[in-house]
Each structure stands twice: as C-alpha cells, then as structure tokens.
Scaffold this active site. Structure first.
Site, PDB file in Angstrom:
ATOM      1  N   HIS A   1     -17.512  13.378  15.980  1.00 14.12           N
ATOM      2  CA  HIS A   1     -17.746  14.712  16.538  1.00 14.12           C
ATOM      3  C   HIS A   1     -18.733  14.681  17.731  1.00 14.12           C
ATOM      4  O   HIS A   1     -18.374  14.992  18.858  1.00 14.12           O
ATOM      5  CB  HIS A   1     -18.347  15.636  15.476  1.00 14.12           C
ATOM      6  CG  HIS A   1     -17.576  15.734  14.201  1.00 14.12           C
ATOM      7  ND1 HIS A   1     -16.355  16.384  14.085  1.00 14.12           N
ATOM      8  CD2 HIS A   1     -17.861  15.268  12.970  1.00 14.12           C
ATOM      9  CE1 HIS A   1     -15.942  16.322  12.836  1.00 14.12           C
ATOM     10  NE2 HIS A   1     -16.824  15.654  12.128  1.00 14.12           N
ATOM     11  N   ASP A   2     -19.980  14.326  17.462  1.00 19.34           N
ATOM     12  CA  ASP A   2     -21.044  14.515  18.455  1.00 19.34           C
ATOM     13  C   ASP A   2     -20.930  13.604  19.686  1.00 19.34           C
ATOM     14  O   ASP A   2     -21.267  14.042  20.802  1.00 19.34           O
ATOM     15  CB  ASP A   2     -22.412  14.327  17.794  1.00 19.34           C
ATOM     16  CG  ASP A   2     -22.691  15.426  16.762  1.00 19.34           C
ATOM     17  OD1 ASP A   2     -23.515  15.198  15.860  1.00 19.34           O
ATOM     18  OD2 ASP A   2     -22.071  16.511  16.862  1.00 19.34           O
TER      19      ASP A   2
END
Ligand code: RIB
Ligand code: CA
Length: 313
Positions: free
Chosen positions: A243-244
């Site tokens: 995700h990040d």
C-alpha cells in the site's frame, strides 16, 4: 541533477510504511525534511520507535523523527496488530533504535516547517491516519496553502473497505481528520485500495529482495512475507499489497499510475459506512473535484523501481 523534492513523511509503521520509508531514503530525488509518527497500525509509542529503527536500517540516523498524535481527533484509537503483529514490524528482527526521538511534537514540526519553507516546495506523504495533518491544519490554517500538495495512501471505492465492508483503515481510524484534509483545498493524490491491492508481491519479487544479501533486502523480504499471511488468508490470493510504497513511487515515477480527478467526500456519520471515501466517479454530485483518485498501476514497473532502490541500501 535537479534539486531534490522536499517531503515530510507522516506514518504509522507498519511493514508497508517501512518499505515506503526505505524507498524514500534510497532515492536521491527526494529530501526527507522529517518523519512524523502517528498512532494507527500500532500505538504511537511503537510507531515512533519503528520509524527510528527503519531510518537506522537505511543508515540514516540523521533523519529527524517526531512523535505526533496518540489517537484520533474525537474517537478512540483502533489499531491493526492482527495485520502487522504486536510490534507493528513483525517479520524482521531489528535492533532497538539508538537515534533519539526529536524533542518537538510532530504537529509543531509540521507547522514550523511549512511556515519556514518556501511556499509550494514541500509535499506531504501521508501513510497512516490523517490525525497529525488535520490537527496541524486546525491549529494553523495558514499552512495548507503553503503546501505543494499531499500524496496519501487511504480510502477505497471500487475495491470496498478492508477494516469494515465500506472503509479503508487509515480513513476509518480518524474520519474527522480525513474530512478536514479532503476539504482543505490542498492538491491531493490519493492511493486507495483500488490501486494498492494491485501492487501485490509474489514469490519471485520477495526472493529478489532476499537475494540482495543486505539487511534492508532481508527486512523487506521478511516484512512482506509476514504481511502477506493476513491478506492471503482473507482474500485467498498470493501476495502482499504494498500500500504505502505507492505514495513514494508516485513521487518518483508518476507515470506508473493512472486515475481520475474526482470529488471525494468522507463519511463521518454512517452507522455502517463510517470512514468511507465516497468517490463521485461519474461526476453526478456536482461537487467540485478535490482528489486525483488512483486506480491503475504498472505493477512490473513499480517493482522494478522498488527493487532498484532498495538494492542501493
Ligand atoms: O489500509 C492500509 C493502510 O493502513 C496502510 O497504510 C497500512 O500501513 C495501514 O496503515
Ligand atoms: Ca500505514
């Protein structure tokens, strides 16, 4: 080489936050002015510790790490040890940090830095709940217009939620904070689950990190192996969603992503939809577009970038 782009990383490490921070620290195109920790995946006492451990893993004990808000603006904290483990960085054994925690509150650092830097030159990279950012905007409304922009990981629309049927974790933890940020008028690039669930590792990608023979490569492999077990059990598919790191990859190679500039509102009252990012994908609401909402990724290009950069540490 052009002047490095100035960024502040706001984060709740979390294995995927850790990979994002390593990517940023390994990339000379970026100048990390500071890292601000927030409560999210695990409590603040751990996210600030984890952020320092990650900096030292990258050989960057010089980076300033600030502790921020220890809980949402008006709600009780929800954490995600079931995903990230008790430490928030399960999957790799790192030594306790030796570098000190900066002695200012993260919100003060955000306000002071944005008032000191030339307007339009600092980008916020937000990897966790938006509590620090919204608190800074509330205390110092003047700083919002001084930002170049915000790139954040959060939300979901076509991919639906991951912490509730309707909401993604970062937004759901502090919906009031998210509403403040999405309505602040700052140029927003949003990496929702719609795109981050396509940034999936696989065996060969994880083994490429492990084969680097470096501490950073081994940590990334261990973290993604650990992180994968939850999503594999839940979604029944191989691979951990990074995700990040999508936030940092966007700054380095924006062409890796595709999306649409739309209106996104945050649900702050729904009994079943609290924290939902309501994306007006077909422009039916008449509300002004406020976010570049991403949905597509060049997965191989993303991992080529990530592997190249992590391999430099
Ligand atoms: O929903 C995924 C997001 O929540 C990621 O930022 C992960 O680190 C957690 O904070
Ligand atoms: Ca995070």
């Amino acid at each position: 080489m052009t002047t490095p782009r100035k960024i502040i990383i706001d984060t709740d490490p979390g294995q995927d936050d850790a990979v994002a921070i390593l990517l940023a620290l390994a990339s000379p195109e970026l100048e990390v002015l500071g890292i601000t920790a927030v409560a999210g995946n695990v409590p603040l006492s751990l996210t600030q510790r984890n952020a320092r451990m990650i900096c030292e893993l990258a050989g960057r004990g010089d980076v300033r790490v600030f502790a921020g808000c220890d809980g949402p603006m008006v709600r009780r904290l929800i954490t995600a040890e079931h995903v990230h483990g008790k430490s928030g960085l399960d999957g790799a054994d790192l030594p306790e940090p030796e570098m000190p925690l900066a002695d200012r509150h993260a919100v003060d650092f955000l306000i002071d830095t944005l008032r000191a830097e030339t307007p339009g030159t600092v980008t916020l990279c937000v990897l966790g709940p938006l509590t620090n950012i919204a608190t800074a905007f509330t205390r110092a409304p003047d700083i919002a217009s001084r930002l170049e922009g915000i790139v954040l990981m959060g939300g979901a629309y076509f991919e639906v939620g991951n912490i509730t049927p309707a909401a993604e974790f970062n937004i759901h933890v502090d919906p009031e904070a998210a509403e403040i940020v999405f309505r602040a008028g700052v140029p927003l690039v949003v990496m929702p689950l719609d795109v981050t669930h396509k940034a999936l590792t696989d065996r060969s990608k994880v083994e490429a990190f492990r084969a680097m023979g470096t501490k950073a490569g081994a940590a990334v492999a261990g973290w993604t192996d650990f992180f994968e077990r939850y999503d594999k059990q839940k979604y029944g598919q191989e691979g951990a969603p990074l995700h990040d790191p999508c936030v940092i990859a966007y700054l380095l190679q924006p062409g890796l992503f595709t999306g649409r500039h739309v209106n996104v509102e945050i649900e702050t009252r729904g009994e079943y939809t609290l924290g939902m990012t309501v994306a007006d994908w077909w422009g039916v609401s008449g509300r002004p577009a406020n976010a570049m909402f991403m949905g597509g990724i060049d997965r191989e290009g993303f991992f080529a970038l990530l592997t190249d950069r992590i391999g430099r540490l």
